[in-house]
Design a protein around this motif. Sequence first.
Motif, PDB file in Angstrom:
ATOM      1  N   ASN A 161     -67.470  26.006 -14.020  1.00  0.00           N
ATOM      2  CA  ASN A 161     -66.684  25.762 -15.231  1.00  0.00           C
ATOM      3  C   ASN A 161     -67.465  24.714 -16.019  1.00  0.00           C
ATOM      4  O   ASN A 161     -67.196  23.519 -15.935  1.00  0.00           O
ATOM      5  CB  ASN A 161     -65.292  25.215 -14.881  1.00  0.00           C
ATOM      6  CG  ASN A 161     -64.234  26.281 -14.698  1.00  0.00           C
ATOM      7  OD1 ASN A 161     -63.100  26.144 -15.134  1.00  0.00           O
ATOM      8  ND2 ASN A 161     -64.596  27.357 -14.011  1.00  0.00           N
ATOM      9  N   TRP A 162     -68.484  25.145 -16.756  1.00  0.00           N
ATOM     10  CA  TRP A 162     -69.422  24.227 -17.423  1.00  0.00           C
ATOM     11  C   TRP A 162     -69.091  24.223 -18.908  1.00  0.00           C
ATOM     12  O   TRP A 162     -69.237  25.238 -19.585  1.00  0.00           O
ATOM     13  CB  TRP A 162     -70.860  24.682 -17.193  1.00  0.00           C
ATOM     14  CG  TRP A 162     -71.861  23.581 -17.315  1.00  0.00           C
ATOM     15  CD1 TRP A 162     -72.288  22.989 -18.460  1.00  0.00           C
ATOM     16  CD2 TRP A 162     -72.563  22.936 -16.238  1.00  0.00           C
ATOM     17  NE1 TRP A 162     -73.218  22.029 -18.183  1.00  0.00           N
ATOM     18  CE2 TRP A 162     -73.409  21.971 -16.820  1.00  0.00           C
ATOM     19  CE3 TRP A 162     -72.556  23.093 -14.853  1.00  0.00           C
ATOM     20  CZ2 TRP A 162     -74.251  21.157 -16.064  1.00  0.00           C
ATOM     21  CZ3 TRP A 162     -73.397  22.285 -14.094  1.00  0.00           C
ATOM     22  CH2 TRP A 162     -74.233  21.332 -14.695  1.00  0.00           C
ATOM     23  N   PRO A 163     -68.656  23.095 -19.467  1.00  0.00           N
ATOM     24  CA  PRO A 163     -68.114  23.078 -20.829  1.00  0.00           C
ATOM     25  C   PRO A 163     -69.183  23.024 -21.920  1.00  0.00           C
ATOM     26  O   PRO A 163     -70.348  22.690 -21.680  1.00  0.00           O
ATOM     27  CB  PRO A 163     -67.264  21.811 -20.837  1.00  0.00           C
ATOM     28  CG  PRO A 163     -67.966  20.901 -19.880  1.00  0.00           C
ATOM     29  CD  PRO A 163     -68.522  21.789 -18.792  1.00  0.00           C
ATOM     30  N   HIS A 167     -73.634  22.346 -22.561  1.00  0.00           N
ATOM     31  CA  HIS A 167     -74.090  23.712 -22.323  1.00  0.00           C
ATOM     32  C   HIS A 167     -75.607  23.794 -22.180  1.00  0.00           C
ATOM     33  O   HIS A 167     -76.113  24.576 -21.365  1.00  0.00           O
ATOM     34  CB  HIS A 167     -73.621  24.630 -23.462  1.00  0.00           C
ATOM     35  CG  HIS A 167     -73.846  26.081 -23.173  1.00  0.00           C
ATOM     36  ND1 HIS A 167     -73.085  26.790 -22.260  1.00  0.00           N
ATOM     37  CD2 HIS A 167     -74.774  26.968 -23.646  1.00  0.00           C
ATOM     38  CE1 HIS A 167     -73.504  28.045 -22.204  1.00  0.00           C
ATOM     39  NE2 HIS A 167     -74.532  28.183 -23.019  1.00  0.00           N
ATOM     40  N   ASN A 189     -70.410  31.315 -15.389  1.00  0.00           N
ATOM     41  CA  ASN A 189     -69.563  30.351 -16.086  1.00  0.00           C
ATOM     42  C   ASN A 189     -68.358  31.044 -16.716  1.00  0.00           C
ATOM     43  O   ASN A 189     -68.417  32.241 -17.029  1.00  0.00           O
ATOM     44  CB  ASN A 189     -70.383  29.645 -17.167  1.00  0.00           C
ATOM     45  CG  ASN A 189     -69.723  28.387 -17.694  1.00  0.00           C
ATOM     46  OD1 ASN A 189     -68.889  27.786 -17.034  1.00  0.00           O
ATOM     47  ND2 ASN A 189     -70.096  27.989 -18.894  1.00  0.00           N
ATOM     48  N   HIS A 199     -65.385  26.358 -23.317  1.00  0.00           N
ATOM     49  CA  HIS A 199     -66.445  26.807 -22.413  1.00  0.00           C
ATOM     50  C   HIS A 199     -67.097  28.034 -23.042  1.00  0.00           C
ATOM     51  O   HIS A 199     -66.402  28.978 -23.432  1.00  0.00           O
ATOM     52  CB  HIS A 199     -65.879  27.153 -21.040  1.00  0.00           C
ATOM     53  CG  HIS A 199     -65.252  25.997 -20.338  1.00  0.00           C
ATOM     54  ND1 HIS A 199     -64.033  25.472 -20.713  1.00  0.00           N
ATOM     55  CD2 HIS A 199     -65.682  25.248 -19.282  1.00  0.00           C
ATOM     56  CE1 HIS A 199     -63.728  24.461 -19.909  1.00  0.00           C
ATOM     57  NE2 HIS A 199     -64.700  24.301 -19.040  1.00  0.00           N
TER      58      HIS A 199
END
Length: 247
Positions: A161-163, A167, A189, A199
């Motif tokens: 869960n990479w916002p 990025h 992701n 995200h």
Amino acid sequence: MQHDIAWEDPETTRAKTEPMIAEAAGAGARLIVLPEMFATGFSMQPELIAEDEGGPTEQFLVQQAAEHAAHLVGSVAQRGEDGRYRNNAVLARPDGSVTRYAKIHPFSFAGEHERYAAGSDFVTVDVEGLRVSLFVCYDLRFADEFWALAATTDLYLVPANWPRPRHEHWRALLRARAIENQAYVLGVNRIGAAADLPHDGGSALIDPLGATVFEADTAAAVHTGDVEADVVQQTRTTFPFLADRRA
């Protein structure tokens, strides 16, 4: 599989992912990977969302793996036999067996370390002759963990869960881990907003030379790519850089 997540609503999210899993299997996928905490979102309320190991979301992965004769991986908030919560990457096999990897590096920036216990053990499994090592999201920032497994890894998996604000870190780190370990890296992701934090997806498969096999945009979608153990071996034979790494 890159998808949005119904916040803290695993039943709704599982229903949304089911046709995507069928799509991936229909496209010939033998290993299908979903994001971090794919059924609930990256919630810091484990008392609300965590399931016992073997609970409904894990059983969903097991059932889907059996139905489609494929391996499935997704991260799930789970409660262990010791009563502690962990962010586990769960690998479900077609025969109904599972392997769990507990995230070694809880994300302290979001307080994950206060709610979820850190794992301590690396996990590498065989998937139809491919040596697959499991990590979760924030682990991607810690190169030494990946280095420790390089000699016995063909493919690193990183559900995340990479916002949006970080990025470009995601994109750069996926490529760095592939290049420095001469292995494939698959980062998966989520898309959509969680607590007003967007995200942007960008799930990607990177080959052992750092070339992009595929990179997703910001839409929900299934992407497929080939991963070959022979390519890893050939890369390491042609460019034997790992032999020069000092302990």
